[in-house]
Design a protein around this motif. Structure first.
Motif, PDB file in Angstrom:
ATOM      1  N   PRO A 742       0.843  -1.339   0.018  1.00 59.17           N
ATOM      2  CA  PRO A 742      -0.058  -0.028   0.163  1.00 59.17           C
ATOM      3  C   PRO A 742       0.779   1.163  -0.011  1.00 59.17           C
ATOM      4  N   GLY A 743       0.432   2.037  -0.790  1.00 59.02           N
ATOM      5  CA  GLY A 743       0.948   3.578  -0.525  1.00 59.02           C
ATOM      6  C   GLY A 743       2.421   3.501  -1.632  1.00 59.02           C
ATOM      7  N   VAL A 744       2.569   2.668  -2.274  1.00 59.37           N
ATOM      8  CA  VAL A 744       3.730   2.660  -3.332  1.00 59.37           C
ATOM      9  C   VAL A 744       3.633   3.607  -4.660  1.00 59.37           C
ATOM     10  N   GLY A 745       2.311   3.778  -4.726  1.00 59.84           N
ATOM     11  CA  GLY A 745       1.866   4.609  -6.061  1.00 59.84           C
ATOM     12  C   GLY A 745       1.542   3.803  -7.062  1.00 59.84           C
ATOM     13  N   LYS A 746       0.873   2.948  -7.072  1.00 57.47           N
ATOM     14  CA  LYS A 746       0.364   1.724  -8.194  1.00 57.47           C
ATOM     15  C   LYS A 746      -0.770   2.642  -8.970  1.00 57.47           C
ATOM     16  N   THR A 747      -1.549   3.239  -8.157  1.00 60.32           N
ATOM     17  CA  THR A 747      -2.830   4.009  -9.003  1.00 60.32           C
ATOM     18  C   THR A 747      -2.140   5.331  -9.470  1.00 60.32           C
ATOM     19  N   SER A 748      -1.420   6.135  -8.657  1.00 58.63           N
ATOM     20  CA  SER A 748      -0.938   7.204  -9.149  1.00 58.63           C
ATOM     21  C   SER A 748       0.021   7.233 -10.307  1.00 58.63           C
ATOM     22  N   LEU A 749       0.565   6.159 -10.406  1.00 62.24           N
ATOM     23  CA  LEU A 749       1.413   5.829 -11.603  1.00 62.24           C
ATOM     24  C   LEU A 749       0.665   5.760 -12.756  1.00 62.24           C
ATOM     25  N   ILE A 750      -0.457   4.998 -12.753  1.00 64.94           N
ATOM     26  CA  ILE A 750      -1.336   4.794 -14.016  1.00 64.94           C
ATOM     27  C   ILE A 750      -1.853   5.993 -14.425  1.00 64.94           C
ATOM     28  N   PRO A 903      14.138  21.857   0.912  1.00 62.18           N
ATOM     29  CA  PRO A 903      14.640  20.640   0.880  1.00 62.18           C
ATOM     30  C   PRO A 903      15.364  19.890   2.195  1.00 62.18           C
ATOM     31  N   THR A 904      15.789  20.793   2.952  1.00 61.17           N
ATOM     32  CA  THR A 904      16.352  20.271   4.219  1.00 61.17           C
ATOM     33  C   THR A 904      15.157  19.646   4.945  1.00 61.17           C
ATOM     34  N   THR A 905      14.022  20.219   5.192  1.00 57.90           N
ATOM     35  CA  THR A 905      12.868  19.983   5.752  1.00 57.90           C
ATOM     36  C   THR A 905      12.478  18.772   5.222  1.00 57.90           C
ATOM     37  N   VAL A 906      12.274  18.785   3.849  1.00 53.13           N
ATOM     38  CA  VAL A 906      11.611  17.408   3.362  1.00 53.13           C
ATOM     39  C   VAL A 906      12.430  16.216   3.682  1.00 53.13           C
ATOM     40  N   THR A 907      13.738  16.310   3.606  1.00 55.98           N
ATOM     41  CA  THR A 907      14.569  15.384   4.144  1.00 55.98           C
ATOM     42  C   THR A 907      14.353  14.947   5.393  1.00 55.98           C
ATOM     43  N   LYS A 908      14.340  15.745   6.437  1.00 58.50           N
ATOM     44  CA  LYS A 908      13.875  15.528   7.812  1.00 58.50           C
ATOM     45  C   LYS A 908      12.621  14.805   7.888  1.00 58.50           C
ATOM     46  N   MET A 909      11.656  15.331   7.213  1.00 54.41           N
ATOM     47  CA  MET A 909      10.150  14.521   7.346  1.00 54.41           C
ATOM     48  C   MET A 909      10.299  13.005   7.033  1.00 54.41           C
ATOM     49  N   ILE A 910      11.039  12.910   5.573  1.00 55.95           N
ATOM     50  CA  ILE A 910      11.096  11.463   5.199  1.00 55.95           C
ATOM     51  C   ILE A 910      11.974  10.522   6.149  1.00 55.95           C
ATOM     52  N   ASP A 911      12.802  11.304   6.732  1.00 56.85           N
ATOM     53  CA  ASP A 911      13.698  10.391   7.668  1.00 56.85           C
ATOM     54  C   ASP A 911      13.087   9.922   8.799  1.00 56.85           C
ATOM     55  N   PHE A 912      12.162  10.973   9.422  1.00 57.78           N
ATOM     56  CA  PHE A 912      11.274  10.661  10.450  1.00 57.78           C
ATOM     57  C   PHE A 912      10.362   9.584  10.205  1.00 57.78           C
ATOM     58  N   ASN A 913       9.717   9.759   9.010  1.00 55.04           N
ATOM     59  CA  ASN A 913       8.672   8.657   8.634  1.00 55.04           C
ATOM     60  C   ASN A 913       9.363   7.222   8.436  1.00 55.04           C
ATOM     61  N   ASN A 914      10.361   7.258   7.995  1.00 59.17           N
ATOM     62  CA  ASN A 914      10.923   5.926   7.766  1.00 59.17           C
ATOM     63  C   ASN A 914      11.403   5.390   9.090  1.00 59.17           C
ATOM     64  N   GLN A 915      11.855   6.317  10.112  1.00 58.55           N
ATOM     65  CA  GLN A 915      12.261   5.900  11.327  1.00 58.55           C
ATOM     66  C   GLN A 915      11.025   4.987  12.036  1.00 58.55           C
ATOM     67  N   GLY A 930      -3.570  -1.793  17.931  1.00 64.86           N
ATOM     68  CA  GLY A 930      -4.202  -1.337  16.840  1.00 64.86           C
ATOM     69  C   GLY A 930      -3.414  -1.694  15.545  1.00 64.86           C
ATOM     70  N   SER A 931      -2.457  -2.553  15.474  1.00 70.55           N
ATOM     71  CA  SER A 931      -1.743  -2.886  14.400  1.00 70.55           C
ATOM     72  C   SER A 931      -2.279  -3.644  13.658  1.00 70.55           C
ATOM     73  N   PRO A 932      -2.160  -4.139  12.184  1.00 70.57           N
ATOM     74  CA  PRO A 932      -0.778  -3.658  11.754  1.00 70.57           C
ATOM     75  C   PRO A 932      -0.999  -2.075  11.172  1.00 70.57           C
ATOM     76  N   TRP A 933       0.204  -1.486  11.227  1.00 69.42           N
ATOM     77  CA  TRP A 933       0.233   0.015  10.629  1.00 69.42           C
ATOM     78  C   TRP A 933       1.246  -0.178   9.452  1.00 69.42           C
ATOM     79  N   GLU A 934       1.098   0.848   8.702  1.00 63.03           N
ATOM     80  CA  GLU A 934       1.949   1.070   7.461  1.00 63.03           C
ATOM     81  C   GLU A 934       2.160   2.692   7.440  1.00 63.03           C
ATOM     82  N   PHE A 935       3.330   3.077   7.341  1.00 64.63           N
ATOM     83  CA  PHE A 935       3.720   4.479   7.281  1.00 64.63           C
ATOM     84  C   PHE A 935       4.357   4.850   5.778  1.00 64.63           C
ATOM     85  N   ASN A 936       3.957   5.615   4.808  1.00 63.39           N
ATOM     86  CA  ASN A 936       4.387   5.662   3.637  1.00 63.39           C
ATOM     87  C   ASN A 936       4.247   6.727   3.148  1.00 63.39           C
ATOM     88  N   LEU A 937       4.365   6.961   1.663  1.00 65.73           N
ATOM     89  CA  LEU A 937       4.144   8.079   0.965  1.00 65.73           C
ATOM     90  C   LEU A 937       2.944   8.984   1.395  1.00 65.73           C
TER      91      LEU A 937
END
Length: 950
Positions: A742-750, A903-915, A930-937
């Protein structure tokens, strides 16, 4: 309730009530297939009261003294869909158990009914007795009928073989060729040889140079008319290779067609079941009706039913034409002063042209003004009635003295009164007026009876194919029992009796009518076996997968052509042999069911032919060879089956290594571009007024306006890789299936691909509640545009059918949430036929060249009602696994969509989401409630929207 001659709904007594009143005998066949509440309604008729209460008319009907009721059924439990009847209900019948037919009587039946020679009939009964002592391990039927049934014996004798060799071979075709186990085939062969005392050599009869299949194939591929018929069926002569499987099928099915036997072809997907039926329709130049069965199939889809009136414009036009004919017929007696015809009757108008056009497409009122049509209709019928009344005053009276011979010879003057109308002309005028009134009533009807494809085929002598027959309910299929019997009749009880003769419509099949059915064997997702009672009515043929290397080579040489086949055929077959033995050879491995089939290899070969040009270098040819293997199965290896991604990646790596080893080293570097080596996204991205893509593959742009900004980063590394795989898959006309987390962009890609290439995309979100009517359409009440308050019904195209007719792209989102049997209803749009039949309209719609189907789904492991789809359905797609986005991709995508964020703020947001994803999902350090969870784009996008909302 049915539509009467005027198209109005009236109560019509059914076949049982008709039999009660007239003293007929009635047989209720397959009694225990009917719902219990239906059967219990017969209690009063079966009791000593002997009466039937009809609640709709508040009437009690007493039976005629000659009325008799019989019922038949198979035993409950052992046969599909049959239930045990209650003791209270059974107690009302005199029960008779039908035992086996004694051998001496069976011999007599074979002689008298089938015209079988006495010596042959005794041999057949002896074989029956011997085979009934054996038991089938595959449980084709049950008990002693495991290998042969009395129906098989009758069918065998009906073929009327003249010699013992023919007798033995016909028996082998009927009894052995439906078995799926070679050991059981050998039992049949040895028993027949032992009793009849002849040798059976099937390969000689199937595959020799004089085999009937070879001459039939050459006749089809050499004739110009056959070539055009092949093209309309989605086939080309180059696709028809004389493989051993096809030659065997042509002989077996051909014998069934000669004997008017219904044919059931059972086999895995892609083994040529549907193709054989299409080939025979082309060979005999007969129309083939193809009905895709699914769980929602109803008997009305096959037999027909009451449908809302369509094509009113064409019916009005037909009435106008009939009034014109009447006007021409009666021109001598029509007064010019007091009876003026409407202008539409005097000259061809633009409306006539529109009506003729409407007649060709009788489902649409587009371009017509309904009030104008109503005005024309009322003026024409009023004139016709006035004219008829006027003419009736001129009918010749029998008592009136006839004119003298001199008066008849005298030339008539314009001032003379018109002569009387003789009785013959008067009858003609009355019949013409009756036809006009009938057409007027039809044009104003609310409903009309529309024959289904089965009834149409039976009346016209066409062929009919029930595709994926086992998906339909038993109660629907058992309705066809009388059609599958030697008598080949069908009683249309659903239609009711006609007003003229009060007789139920009984259809006797046309001499040329034939019925075919196909199904996959039980065991896969949603697949089941048919009941023994239904299967025994068919001549069943098992169709094995094509696995012989010679057959593969034959097909590849035909598809690739001389220049490509000399280079690639051996390489492709070496890879197929390696993958099927090394990767799939161990049945205990996770890849046991992933063997490459002929359908896979054909897709590979067609991709190479489609993308190859006459000036292509050898390196380019090898590049297509490598990319074709990836498109064929590596891009989506294990997709839709729940296979672990690590196992799939390991197999892919081995396959990439083996494929690379097949390419000569001097061409490997150039051939591997886009296969193992990824080009720079910015330099490989192509966008022009005529083409869009990622090198080395592009697709033509459409006519839809291309937006200046897509709001989507096409050049992010992983996105570019996923995009290149989708565009590579689009080089074939097959539908494309995308799977990823989920959230890898299948629909948005098409969506982005459609926008960037100038195509309109129609997104359809599927669910468990999705019905085939939601996709294809249904009849819905519409507001009346004229002053009448009568309700009107109109066919409303479903979203899928609307997109198909417009040639748009369709995205079926969350494919594995929909009912599999509903999806199987789309089969004909997903394979080489590229068409869909709508039973409610009795029309077939062909897919335009610009029409494309995409599907997206989350992995089976995600749960939430997702279900596995059968191999037969997944095989119709080119599968693409959508790779998960890396932090670099996320940074590129977010920066492109939200340029105002640093750009530096974007990097921090993405790093936080990945962590957070790592801590909660991977390490499970906290947040498990409440799991399972998924933190994605999607989460990052929401965060960015909030940050920029002011």
């Amino acid at each position: 309730y049915i539509a009467n001659a005027d198209g109005k709904l009236v109560f019509q007594e059914g076949i049982l009530v008709t039999a009660l009143r007239n003293g007929y005998w009635i047989i209720l066949d397959e009694l225990n297939l009917a719902p219990s509440e239906v059967l219990e309604a017969l209690n009063r008729l079966l009791d000593d009261n002997r009466e039937l209460y009809i609640s709709e008319t508040q009437e009690t009907v007493k039976p005629h003294p000659h009325f008799r009721l019989f019922a038949t059924q198979n035993p409950a439990g052992a046969y599909g869909g049959r239930k045990a009847l209650s003791r209270a209900f059974r107690n009302r019948f005199v029960e008779i158990h039908m035992g086996d037919i004694p051998n001496d009587e069976l011999t007599t039946i074979l002689e008298l009914r089938c015209g079988c020679a006495p010596s042959h009939s005794k041999l057949l009964v002896k074989i029956l007795n011997q085979l009934q002592t054996r038991r089938s391990s595959t449980q084709l039927f049950q008990g002693k009928n495991g290998l042969i049934t009395p129906r098989d014996l009758l069918r065998w004798a009906e073929r009327q073989p003249t010699t013992k060799e023919d007798l033995a071979f016909e028996g082998y075709c009927l009894l052995a060729e439906r078995l799926r186990d070679d050991d059981e085939k050998e039992i049949i062969r040895s028993t027949i040889e032992e009793v009849i005392k002849v040798k059976i050599d099937p390969p000689k009869l199937y595959y020799s140079s004089t085999a009937p299949g070879r001459s039939q194939l050459s006749q089809m591929t050499s004739s110009s008319s056959s070539s055009s018929s092949l093209a309309s069926a989605g086939l080309t002569p180059s696709q028809i290779a004389p493989t051993s499987t096809l030659l065997r099928l042509l002989l077996l099915v051909g014998r069934c067609i000669e004997q008017k036997e219904p044919v059931l072809l059972v086999g895995e997907t892609g083994c040529g079941k549907t193709t054989v039926c299409q080939l025979y329709s082309i060979l005999y130049e007969r129309h083939l009706h193809v009905v895709n069965c699914h769980a929602n199939s109803e008997t009305s889809d096959l037999l027909g039913g009451l449908r809302p009136l369509r094509g009113r414009d064409s019916k009005i036009f037909s009435m106008v034409e009939s009034v014109r004919e009447l006007l021409t017929l009666t021109s001598l007696w029509t007064p010019s002063s007091n009876l003026t015809p409407p202008s539409v009757l005097l000259e061809a108008t633009n409306l006539d042209e529109e009506m003729k056009e409407g007649e060709a497409k009788a489902t649409s009122l587009d371009g017509f003004d309904r009030n104008e049509l109503n005005s024309i209709e009322s003026s024409v019928i009023a004139f016709a009635r006035s004219l008829h009344s006027h003419l009736k005053t001129l009918y010749e009276v029998e008592s009136q003295p006839s004119s003298s011979a001199d008066e008849k010879k005298r030339k008539r003057r314009p001032t003379d009164p018109p002569p009387p109308i003789d009785s013959t002309t008067a009858t003609t005028i009355d019949e013409a007026m009756a036809l006009i009134e009938k057409k007027y009533n039809l044009a104003n009807a609310l409903f009309e009876w529309l024959d289904g494809p089965l009834v149409t085929a039976m009346r016209s002598g066409h062929l009919i194919l029930l595709d994926e027959m086992s998906l339909a309910e038993d109660a629907v299929l058992e309705r066809l029992n009388s059609v599958l019997e030697p008598g080949r009749t069908l009683t249309l009880a659903e239609k009711g009796s006609s007003a003229e003769d009060d007789e139920i419509d009984e259809i006797h099949a046309h001499e040329d009518f034939r019925i075919f059915a196909t199904m996959n064997p039980g065991g896969d997702f949603g697949k089941r076996e048919l009941s023994p009672a239904l299967r025994s009515r068919f001549t069943e043929i098992w169709v094995p997968q094509i696995s012989d290397r010679q057959d593969f080579e034959l097909v590849l040489n035909l598809v690739l052509g001389p220049s490509l086949s000399s280079t690639l055929t051996d390489l492709m077959l070496n890879y197929v042999d390696w993958f099927n033995s090394e990767i799939c050879g161990d049945k205990n491995s996770v890849f046991g069911d992933f063997n490459l089939s002929l359908r896979d290899v054909l897709g590979w070969a067609r991709f190479i032919v489609e993308c190859s040009t006459s000036s292509a270098t050898l390196s380019k040819t090898y590049q297509l060879f490598l990319h074709g293997a990836a498109l064929m199965h590596l891009d989506g290896l294990g997709l839709g089956t729940g296979l672990n991604s690590d196992d799939a990646q390991t197999a892919k790596s081995k396959a990439y290594q083996f494929l690379s080893s097949l390419v000569p080293q001097s061409h490997l570097a150039e051939a591997s571009v886009g296969f193992t080596s990824t080009p720079d996204p910015a330099s490989s991205y192509v966008s022009s007024p005529t083409a869009f893509g990622v090198l080395p593959f592009t697709i033509p742009t459409g006519t839809h306006p291309i937006p200046e900004s897509l709001g989507f980063s096409m050049t992010a590394p992983t996105t570019n890789l996923n995009l290149s795989r989708v565009i590579r898959a689009m080089q074939l006309s097959k539908p494309v299936l995308l799977e990823g987390s989920p959230g890898v962009g299948k629909t948005s890609l098409i969506q982005a691909l459609a926008a960037a290439s100038g195509h309109k995309l129609v997104r359809i979100n599927l669910s468990e509640q999705t019905d085939i009517g939601d996709l294809m359409g249904s009849d819905l009440p519409v507001p009346s545009s004229d002053s009448s308050s009568e309700p009107k019904f109109s066919w409303c195209d479903g979203i899928f059918l609307k997109a198909l007719k417009a040639g748009d792209w369709v995205l079926l989102d969350e494919l594995n949430l929909a009912s599999q049997t509903v999806l199987e209803g789309l089969n004909s749009t997903l394979d080489h036929r590229a068409q869909v039949f709508i039973p409610e309209l009795s029309k077939t719609f062909d897919c335009p060249p610009t029409f494309r189907v995409f599907a997206a789904q989350n992995p089976l492991s995600q749960g939430g009602g997702r279900k596995g789809l059968p191999k037969s359905f997944l095989n119709r797609f080119t599968k693409v696994f959508v790779e998960a986005l890396t932090p670099t991709d996320l940074h590129s995508i977010v920066s492109s969509k939200f340029p105002t964020i640093e750009p530096t703020t974007v990097t921090k947001m993405i790093d936080f989401n990945n962590q957070v994803q790592t801590d909660i999902v991977t390490d499970q350090s906290y947040g498990q409630l409440g799991s399972p969870w998924e933190f994605n784009l999607r989460d990052v996008f929401r965060w960015c929207h909030l940050a920029t909302s002011e």
